[in-house]
Scaffold this motif. Structure first.
Motif, PDB file in Angstrom:
ATOM      1  N   UNK A 171       0.826  -1.215   0.000  1.00 29.95           N
ATOM      2  CA  UNK A 171       0.000   0.000   0.000  1.00 29.95           C
ATOM      3  C   UNK A 171       0.861   1.266   0.000  1.00 29.95           C
ATOM      4  N   UNK A 172       0.347   2.304  -0.646  1.00 28.09           N
ATOM      5  CA  UNK A 172       1.005   3.614  -0.611  1.00 28.09           C
ATOM      6  C   UNK A 172       1.080   4.067   0.842  1.00 28.09           C
ATOM      7  N   UNK A 189       4.753  12.187 -10.333  1.00 31.28           N
ATOM      8  CA  UNK A 189       6.167  11.801 -10.392  1.00 31.28           C
ATOM      9  C   UNK A 189       6.538  10.879  -9.225  1.00 31.28           C
ATOM     10  N   UNK A 190       6.043  11.229  -8.027  1.00 33.57           N
ATOM     11  CA  UNK A 190       6.278  10.388  -6.841  1.00 33.57           C
ATOM     12  C   UNK A 190       5.763   8.979  -7.088  1.00 33.57           C
ATOM     13  N   UNK A 245       8.262  14.570   1.499  1.00 35.32           N
ATOM     14  CA  UNK A 245       7.305  14.039   2.475  1.00 35.32           C
ATOM     15  C   UNK A 245       7.782  12.740   3.127  1.00 35.32           C
ATOM     16  N   UNK A 246       8.788  12.096   2.528  1.00 35.78           N
ATOM     17  CA  UNK A 246       9.235  10.810   3.062  1.00 35.78           C
ATOM     18  C   UNK A 246       8.492   9.619   2.508  1.00 35.78           C
ATOM     19  N   UNK A 247       7.596   9.869   1.562  1.00 40.58           N
ATOM     20  CA  UNK A 247       6.743   8.816   0.998  1.00 40.58           C
ATOM     21  C   UNK A 247       7.576   7.712   0.327  1.00 40.58           C
ATOM     22  N   UNK A 248       8.589   8.095  -0.453  1.00 39.67           N
ATOM     23  CA  UNK A 248       9.366   7.121  -1.227  1.00 39.67           C
ATOM     24  C   UNK A 248      10.205   6.235  -0.308  1.00 39.67           C
ATOM     25  N   UNK A 249      10.914   6.849   0.631  1.00 45.18           N
ATOM     26  CA  UNK A 249      11.753   6.062   1.544  1.00 45.18           C
ATOM     27  C   UNK A 249      10.915   5.139   2.405  1.00 45.18           C
ATOM     28  N   UNK A 272      19.640   3.871  -4.152  1.00 37.54           N
ATOM     29  CA  UNK A 272      19.649   5.334  -4.178  1.00 37.54           C
ATOM     30  C   UNK A 272      18.437   5.797  -4.980  1.00 37.54           C
ATOM     31  N   UNK A 273      17.682   6.740  -4.435  1.00 40.03           N
ATOM     32  CA  UNK A 273      16.499   7.274  -5.132  1.00 40.03           C
ATOM     33  C   UNK A 273      16.599   8.799  -5.181  1.00 40.03           C
TER      34      UNK A 273
END
Length: 214
Positions: free
Chosen positions: A3-4, A24-25, A54-58, A119-120
């Motif tokens: 889940x996102x 993009x995220x 926002x920290x969403x990707x990590x 790495x992102x």
């Protein structure tokens, strides 16, 4: 299907100070999910997201990596983004995120030379006047200067020194950033492997994910 991440703790007015996850995220999240088994097989020890917002990707990456002793470092020039990243981790029961309030990889090298397994970077890629690059506020999340490439081009020379031998770099670009040219630069100038692995149209923007490794 992972889940996102839950971002319900971020108030509407906070998005005046930190980048709100957008198409993009989600393209970057999809690329990570697509490589879920590959990422897990690497058993990453140290992951880094540059410009975490926002920290969403990590947070999603931490869910993919799963229960391990992996460390998730993030950098952001915006101190409010660093705190938001930490809170997003906690909101989603991810406690191993360490935000660093710095620009790009300042303070990472040489200490973590060739230590980063994943790495992102969803960079400031919008085409803007040069003068708008390098702010410390919300503008830092989009102002990319000439061709939207100024911040991206500043980072590229460091990639070979950041990634571990098996490390993977997921970079988001738009058409104006000339993604094919970046692929060629990474191959010809830095001897790295690089390829476009995903692309999607979002309104007028055409977005790409480039994957780079040794």
């Amino acid at each position: 299907m992972i889940p996102t991440p839950d971002l319900s703790h971020i108030k509407k007015q906070d998005y005046d100070r930190v980048y709100e996850p957008a198409e993009d995220t989600f393209l970057l999240l999809d690329a990570l999910e697509e490589d879920e088994k590959l990422i897990q097989s690497l058993k990453p020890r140290i992951c880094l997201e540059i410009g975490s917002g926002s920290g969403c990707v990590t947070t999603l990456l931490a869910k993919i990596v799963g229960d391990s002793n992996a460390l998730f470092l993030t950098t952001d020039i915006n101190s409010f983004a660093c705190e938001t990243t930490r809170q997003t981790g906690l909101q989603n029961k991810v406690t191993r995120i360490e935000p660093i309030n710095t620009s790009l990889v300042d303070g990472i090298l040489p200490r973590l030379k060739n230590r980063i397994d994943i790495l992102c970077f969803n960079p400031p890629y919008a085409v803007t006047p040069h003068e708008e690059v390098g702010s410390f506020g919300i503008e830092a999340s989009w102002a990319g200067g000439i061709d939207g490439r100024e911040v991206i081009d500043e980072l590229l020379p460091y990639i070979k020194d950041i990634l571990s031998p098996q490390g993977l770099f997921y970079l988001l670009l738009i058409e104006e950033n000339k993604p094919k040219e970046i692929v060629e630069i990474m191959k010809n100038q830095y001897g790295m492997n690089a390829m476009i692995i995903m692309q999607r149209r979002a309104g007028r923007e055409k977005q790409f994910i480039v994957k780079i490794h040794h």
